[in-house]
Design an enzyme around this catalytic site. Structure first.
Site, short mmCIF file in Angstrom:
data_model
loop_
_atom_site.label_atom_id
_atom_site.label_comp_id
_atom_site.label_asym_id
_atom_site.label_seq_id
_atom_site.Cartn_x
_atom_site.Cartn_y
_atom_site.Cartn_z
N HIS A 179 0.81 -1.23 0.00
CA HIS A 179 0.00 0.00 0.00
C HIS A 179 0.85 1.28 0.00
O HIS A 179 0.75 2.08 -0.93
CB HIS A 179 -1.00 -0.04 1.17
CG HIS A 179 -1.64 1.27 1.48
ND1 HIS A 179 -2.51 1.89 0.60
CD2 HIS A 179 -1.52 2.09 2.54
CE1 HIS A 179 -2.91 3.03 1.14
NE2 HIS A 179 -2.32 3.18 2.30
N GLU A 236 0.91 5.16 12.86
CA GLU A 236 -0.38 4.71 13.32
C GLU A 236 -0.43 3.18 13.47
O GLU A 236 -0.98 2.67 14.44
CB GLU A 236 -1.44 5.17 12.31
CG GLU A 236 -2.86 4.99 12.76
CD GLU A 236 -3.29 5.98 13.84
OE1 GLU A 236 -2.41 6.66 14.41
OE2 GLU A 236 -4.49 6.03 14.12
N ASP A 237 0.17 2.46 12.54
CA ASP A 237 -0.04 1.02 12.47
C ASP A 237 1.15 0.16 12.87
O ASP A 237 1.06 -1.06 12.83
CB ASP A 237 -0.45 0.62 11.04
CG ASP A 237 -1.75 1.29 10.62
OD1 ASP A 237 -2.49 1.74 11.52
OD2 ASP A 237 -2.02 1.38 9.41
MN MN Z 1 -2.69 4.54 4.06
#
Ligand code: MN
Length: 717
Positions: free
Chosen positions: A48, A76-77
């Site tokens: 991505h 964030e991830d």
């Molecule tokens: Mn994204």
């Protein structure tokens, strides 16, 4: 998935200043950080950010933007931290990544599409740098391209609505025409698949019937121009299904009436050739009247330049043709991004494109406010947009736009006047906060309401919006008047009782004419404000009658002797402190105290305790004295402030003993002042919120019991 060397090669083709080491480091960092994570499609998650970087490389953006794209989901991830990114990639990238992360935390929850405009403004306001927004848009584009892998249909449709309402128009606003159209069409496929399929079917049918392909028409155009000595690049495209469908709807026309399902771009070398190419095309095919537009001679406000014409082309099919130079084309296609390229290639002071370095900012603001310019020409730089505005959410997800510096009180009034009037407190992002807190972009604000609450006069200085201030002022003025009237009525009744006349409407109305007043209310208000005395009222109501006790001054001595008549006292407790009735700062009267009111001209009454020293000053003006008493039945405020003077031993812990004792007795310290200090003792003045005089006495008694407290007394004026 684009490989590491492919990405580097892509960027190298247009960016001579490429920082290859940093780009490689970002690629590896993101691969490691996302590790085994998977996308809904089953692809490794890392595909991505790489695709997002690829989209931005296609727009020819700088290394920092491409690196940001690679890292955009790591904060964030994954376990990666802001510090890691700062250390490895520097401040510029760290700021950009943080910006994208912040934008990602906001989601569009309101079902109301009027909210969409505010939402777009919020995103712009939070995109400190336009590159943050570009990364966010590319992120959204890739997520939309892979939307079909998400299993939950509600989630799919929520993302599609958000894209259609927020992100596609945003892309349009900053001039990204291609991005706008693709985002819209991808959303359309999710939201109205049937309509899209039917448009596709008809487009395919048209293609079969005419037997023409865009490639063939394009080749024909190119050859025709070449015969006349014009070398041109011609590209053809079919209008996207959403654009076709939207135009049919907007103009209420049938598919067959659309003139521009096939569109062609003719890119030539010079401005002169644009007009020569136009001449050749109009000589070769009949022109459709009314559809010719010359945006070269008169550019759009955003500097978009192109000639648009529609002709009846081969096989009698209408085709739209846009003619422009390569430079005009870059601007039209890539908007902000195109301008960034020019900027990069040109030395700062020779950049003839920008006379006024800030003109783009004004244009952008105009454009966003008017919202009518799809193609834009802007410089990439800091997006200091809407610095004078903040955008906050209601718990239901509605966005409220407020001026910078606005407080929850402004927010409450912006939601509804009733919400403002009944506001007692607020939660900002789930935490209870004071009403004077300055609101920040993206704050979620919950207003706590109580029907018993009324606006406080102090709010006028806390609120900054005209709406909130006007509402508070209006309320205060209204309730002030109401309280003066109530106070005035009491004064009038007392005057009647003193003279032993029955209080009657008739007697009151008789007094109006001689006093030159038009209504009883007006008279009571004047009495309450101290602009009229009870004696003047009696003389006007009963002219010529000898007053039994011509306004017996309620003298200090008489009060102290306890000779006042209970029945004549004016009950004051139901009135809100701070409007018609004030409590003396000198003596801090409490319910249970014997009290007296002093009327101030035009300002209501100030309540003092009977032994307040300040009363001596009013010995010569007995007409200003009001006999008042506490009204036990009224809706009292919850607490009153009492003041004590105390001397504590100067040793560790004595202050904590004092505050603990006060708290144990349900008192709340509202102010504390050290007045003097010696090696052994210190003197303090303490304001305590209490219910009444008895409550304060209990606290004083408790303090007297402590070995740390050598003296404690209530303050008397
Ligand atoms: Mn994204």
């Amino acid at each position: 998935m684009i490989r590491q060397y492919e990405l580097v090669d892509m960027v190298r083709t247009y960016d001579p200043n490429l920082d290859e080491t940093m780009l490689n480091r970002a690629y590896v960092f993101a691969t490691r950080a996302h590790g085994e994570q998977k996308r809904a499609s089953g692809d490794p998650y890392f595909s991505h950010p790489v695709e997002v970087a690829g989209i931005l490389a296609g727009l020819k953006l700088d290394t920092a933007t491409i690196v940001t794209a690679l890292l955009h989901d790591t904060l964030e991830d994954t376990d990666a931290t802001q510090e890691d990114i700062q250390q490895l990639f520097g401040t510029e990238v760290a700021v950009l990544v943080e910006g994208v992360t912040k934008l990602s935390k906001i989601s569009f929850t309101s079902a109301q599409s009027e909210q969409a405009e505010n939402f777009r403004k919020l995103l712009l306001a939070m995109s400190v740098d336009i590159r943050v927004l570009l990364v966010k848009l590319a992120d959204r584009l890739h997520n939309m391209r892979t939307l079909q892998y998400i299993k939950n249909p509600e989630k799919r449709s929520r993302i599609a609505v958000e894209t259609m309402e927020i992100y596609a128009p945003l892309a349009g606003r900053i001039g990204m025409q291609e991005m706008l159209e693709e985002l819209q069409d991808l959303s359309f496929a999710e939201l109205n698949k049937e309509a899209r399929d039917s448009v596709l079917t008809r487009r395919d049918f048209l293609r079969q019937r005419t037997g023409e392909s865009t490639a063939r028409i394009a080749a024909l155009l190119k050859d025709t121009l070449a015969e006349k000595g014009i070398s041109a690049t011609v590209s053809g495209r079919e209008k996207r299904p959403y654009s076709i469908w939207n135009k049919m709807h907007r103009k209420a026309i049938s598919f067959e009436q659309l003139s521009d399902i096939f569109g062609f771009r003719v890119i030539v070398g010079s401005l002169d050739e644009c007009y020569r190419a136009l001449g050749v095309i109009h000589q070769t095919w009949p022109v459709m009247p009314g559809l010719f537009k010359d945006f070269i001679s008169i550019p759009k406000r955003n500097n978009y330049q192109s000639i648009h014409t529609t002709v009846i082309g081969p096989d009698r099919q209408r085709v739209e043709i846009q003619i422009r130079t390569a430079e005009m084309h870059e601007v039209a296609e890539y908007g902000v991004a195109a301008h960034w390229q020019y900027k990069q290639g040109v030395a700062p002071n020779t950049a003839g494109l920008l006379q006024d370095p800030y003109s783009w900012l004004r244009e952008l603001v105009d454009m966003i406010e008017e919202g009518d310019s799809p193609e834009q020409f802007l410089e990439y730089t800091k997006l200091n947009l809407f610095i004078d505005q903040v955008f906050c959410f209601t718990p239901a997800g509605d966005l409220i736009a407020l001026p910078r510096g606005a407080t929850p009180i402004d927010f409450a009034y912006a939601v509804h006047t009733e919400v403002g009037d009944s506001c007692v407190g607020c939660r900002i992002n789930g935490r209870a906060m004071p009403l004077q807190t300055g609101l920040q972009n993206g704050d979620q604000v919950e207003i706590i309401r109580s029907q018993a609450q009324t606006p406080s006069p102090g709010w006028e200085s806390v609120a900054i919006t005209a709406k909130a201030r006007a509402a508070v002022r209006k309320f205060v003025r209204q309730s002030q008047r109401g309280e003066y009237i109530a106070l005035g009525r009491e004064i009038a009744q007392k005057a009647f009782r003193t003279e032993d006349y029955p209080f009657s409407e008739k007697a009151i109305s008789q007094a109006l004419t001689p006093l030159m007043l038009s209504s009883a209310e007006e008279m009571f208000e004047k009495l309450g404000r101290g602009l009229l005395t009870g004696q003047q009222l009696m003389e006007a109501a009963f002219p010529g009658v000898k007053m039994r006790s011509p306004q017996v001054p309620v003298a200090l001595t008489a009060l102290k002797d306890g000779r006042r008549s209970r029945s004549a006292a004016i009950p004051i407790r139901g009135m809100t402190a701070g409007i018609a009735v004030h409590y003396g700062d000198c003596c801090h009267p409490l319910p249970g105290d014997r009290i007296v009111g002093i009327q101030t001209s035009g300002g209501g009454a100030t309540i003092h305790t009977i032994d307040c020293e300040i009363l001596e000053q009013f010995g010569n003006t007995p007409e200003r004295w009001l006999d008042v008493s506490w009204d036990a039945s009224g809706d009292a405020p919850d607490f009153f402030v009492g003041r004590i003077e105390t001397t504590l031993s100067n040793e560790p812990g004595s202050l904590s003993v004092l505050s603990t004792l006060i708290a144990k007795n349900q008192g709340n310290i509202s102010n504390l002042k050290i007045c003097g200090r010696t090696p052994d003792f210190f003197d303090m003045e303490v304001d305590i919120e209490v219910r009444d005089v008895k409550h304060l006495s209990n606290i004083i008694a408790a303090l007297r019991g402590s070995p740390h407290v050598s003296k404690v007394e209530r303050t008397h004026g």
